[in-house]
Motif scaffolding. Sequence first.
Motif, PDB file in Angstrom:
ATOM      1  N   VAL A   1      -2.161  13.406   2.091  1.00  0.00           N
ATOM      2  CA  VAL A   1      -1.589  13.133   0.779  1.00  0.00           C
ATOM      3  C   VAL A   1      -1.196  14.437  -0.023  1.00  0.00           C
ATOM      4  CG1 VAL A   1      -1.502  11.993  -1.634  1.00  0.00           C
ATOM      5  CG2 VAL A   1      -2.468  11.058   0.449  1.00  0.00           C
ATOM      6  N   TYR A   2       0.292  14.847  -0.430  1.00  0.00           N
ATOM      7  CA  TYR A   2       0.468  16.109  -1.326  1.00  0.00           C
ATOM      8  C   TYR A   2       1.089  15.536  -2.466  1.00  0.00           C
ATOM      9  CZ  TYR A   2      -0.432  18.590   3.369  1.00  0.00           C
ATOM     10  OH  TYR A   2      -0.779  18.911   4.604  1.00  0.00           O
ATOM     11  N   GLY A   3       0.736  16.542  -3.614  1.00  0.00           N
ATOM     12  CA  GLY A   3       1.298  16.064  -4.772  1.00  0.00           C
ATOM     13  C   GLY A   3       0.782  17.451  -5.689  1.00  0.00           C
TER      14      GLY A   3
ATOM     15  N   THR B   1      -2.947  15.599  -8.539  1.00  0.00           N
ATOM     16  CA  THR B   1      -3.035  14.497  -7.526  1.00  0.00           C
ATOM     17  C   THR B   1      -4.452  14.202  -7.128  1.00  0.00           C
ATOM     18  OG1 THR B   1      -0.896  15.054  -6.881  1.00  0.00           O
ATOM     19  CG2 THR B   1      -2.172  13.594  -5.264  1.00  0.00           C
ATOM     20  N   VAL B   2      -5.178  15.369  -6.812  1.00  0.00           N
ATOM     21  CA  VAL B   2      -6.747  14.945  -6.301  1.00  0.00           C
ATOM     22  C   VAL B   2      -7.339  14.300  -7.530  1.00  0.00           C
ATOM     23  CG1 VAL B   2      -8.855  16.278  -5.869  1.00  0.00           C
ATOM     24  CG2 VAL B   2      -6.836  17.057  -4.581  1.00  0.00           C
TER      25      VAL B   2
ATOM     26  N   ALA C   1     -10.819   5.797  -0.010  1.00  0.00           N
ATOM     27  CA  ALA C   1     -10.996   7.328  -0.339  1.00  0.00           C
ATOM     28  C   ALA C   1     -11.314   7.991   0.909  1.00  0.00           C
ATOM     29  CB  ALA C   1     -11.721   7.726  -1.282  1.00  0.00           C
ATOM     30  N   THR C   2     -11.721   7.350   2.074  1.00  0.00           N
ATOM     31  CA  THR C   2     -12.417   8.078   3.251  1.00  0.00           C
ATOM     32  C   THR C   2     -11.067   8.083   4.110  1.00  0.00           C
ATOM     33  OG1 THR C   2     -13.034   5.586   4.191  1.00  0.00           O
ATOM     34  CG2 THR C   2     -14.696   6.984   3.176  1.00  0.00           C
ATOM     35  N   LEU C   3      -9.975   7.320   3.897  1.00  0.00           N
ATOM     36  CA  LEU C   3      -8.765   7.489   4.731  1.00  0.00           C
ATOM     37  C   LEU C   3      -7.647   8.081   3.776  1.00  0.00           C
ATOM     38  CD1 LEU C   3      -8.306   3.961   6.641  1.00  0.00           C
ATOM     39  CD2 LEU C   3      -9.526   6.257   7.282  1.00  0.00           C
ATOM     40  N   LEU C   4      -8.162   8.988   3.039  1.00  0.00           N
ATOM     41  CA  LEU C   4      -7.212   9.990   2.414  1.00  0.00           C
ATOM     42  C   LEU C   4      -7.554  11.475   2.432  1.00  0.00           C
ATOM     43  CD1 LEU C   4      -6.644   8.190  -1.063  1.00  0.00           C
ATOM     44  CD2 LEU C   4      -4.911   7.866   0.871  1.00  0.00           C
ATOM     45  N   ARG C   5      -6.600  12.337   2.839  1.00  0.00           N
ATOM     46  CA  ARG C   5      -6.847  13.696   2.490  1.00  0.00           C
ATOM     47  C   ARG C   5      -6.006  14.151   1.818  1.00  0.00           C
ATOM     48  NH1 ARG C   5      -7.847  14.050   8.920  1.00  0.00           N
ATOM     49  NH2 ARG C   5      -5.872  14.254   8.897  1.00  0.00           N
ATOM     50  N   VAL C   6      -6.301  14.548   0.406  1.00  0.00           N
ATOM     51  CA  VAL C   6      -5.369  14.630  -0.654  1.00  0.00           C
ATOM     52  C   VAL C   6      -5.389  16.336  -0.940  1.00  0.00           C
ATOM     53  CG1 VAL C   6      -4.807  14.087  -2.970  1.00  0.00           C
ATOM     54  CG2 VAL C   6      -6.152  12.482  -1.602  1.00  0.00           C
ATOM     55  N   HIS C   7      -4.081  16.759  -1.183  1.00  0.00           N
ATOM     56  CA  HIS C   7      -3.854  18.255  -1.565  1.00  0.00           C
ATOM     57  C   HIS C   7      -3.372  18.304  -2.757  1.00  0.00           C
ATOM     58  CE1 HIS C   7      -4.618  18.927   3.066  1.00  0.00           C
ATOM     59  NE2 HIS C   7      -4.117  17.595   2.957  1.00  0.00           N
ATOM     60  N   ASP C   8      -3.919  19.265  -3.403  1.00  0.00           N
ATOM     61  CA  ASP C   8      -3.029  19.442  -4.877  1.00  0.00           C
ATOM     62  C   ASP C   8      -2.213  20.710  -4.365  1.00  0.00           C
ATOM     63  OD1 ASP C   8      -5.626  19.152  -7.469  1.00  0.00           O
ATOM     64  OD2 ASP C   8      -3.902  17.871  -6.913  1.00  0.00           O
TER      65      ASP C   8
END
Length: 375
Positions: A141-143, A163-164, A191-198
Amino acid sequence: MCEPLGEPPSRRTMLAAMTTAAAAVAVPLPVAERAAAVTDTGPAPSATGLSVTLLGTNGGPPPLPDRYGISSALTVNGRTYVVDCGRGAVTQYLRAGLSMPSLAGIFLTHLHADHVVDYYSFPLLSAGAAGTQGFQNPIEVYGPGSAGVASTVAGAPGTVPGTVGMTRLAGRAYAASPTFFMAEHAGIDPATLLRVHDLLPPSGTGASATDPAPAMAPFTVMENDDMKVTAVLVPHGAVFPAYAYRFDTDHGSVVFSGDTAPTPNIIRLAAHADVLVHEALYPAGLARLGLPRTLIDHITSTHTDVARLGRIAAESEAGTLVATHLGPGQQAVVPDATWRRLLHDSARRADFGGPTVLGTDLMRLPVRRRGPRRS
């Protein structure tokens, strides 16, 4: 920047052992109607090639009965990446015949409600669900990251999250559901299936809340076997940061403008792109809604008049121009035939020779490369 979200649940190991095909088993969901019952979508994306599916094409937060919230899906080599998650994005994703296990990533252009309201619905409803009803592998995930702006919402003091932070807060708000499912051995922490990037503006651009989109070269967001993703800042009123994204693949290139006033940054990003998916505003249509003049002036200053899209496509030398995020989106106010005429007239005046496409919900567009992939 990437931050892990949450700790694996205590039953994660046990759940993983319950099946080799699915990391966990969720309570079965009702079988959705297949996309074959939906017109205008065409065949489901193949395991090779590139296509864009417009999940929703409405511009603005107010919900409409005949147009879903802004969201698009790019499918490359059988994997799907969602760009923005407006109202109904999950439903439209399934109605379009897109496979939930194929979901590989989500990109958010900015954090206005009409672009993110269905974002956490993807992991909350689908993460870990068995079979074709969910996704089992972590998605990227990128935002936008936080710009450090102070919240003016009485119940949410402090700095506005990026986003994070938004994802972490959504996980807390909806913690009851996965907690109860996990207590019954029937789910996992989404949340364990998300890799979130700011995403924050590259240093040296001089970007700030007072100068949100200075002239800049595109910067790399991520790159994998499917594609290279680049982005630029775009101006969208008080919103900072707000991004447009470009996806370069072996099969072709696609640019999504996000919400933006006209900016040379879009032309730089979209140079020689095979498809430019751009937001469109019809100011005369706003007047028909009876909106206050101050609001109309604000909307027109933060979006792009459809009359300018032909020039933007011509100057960027894009292949195909697609109009979406239509404002106003009410077909009783601005019929599709009017939008098509406005788009055609804009292209004609700018001598843009490529195809122009009015975006409609669930429209699927195959993408084919016109030239070499941009490095």
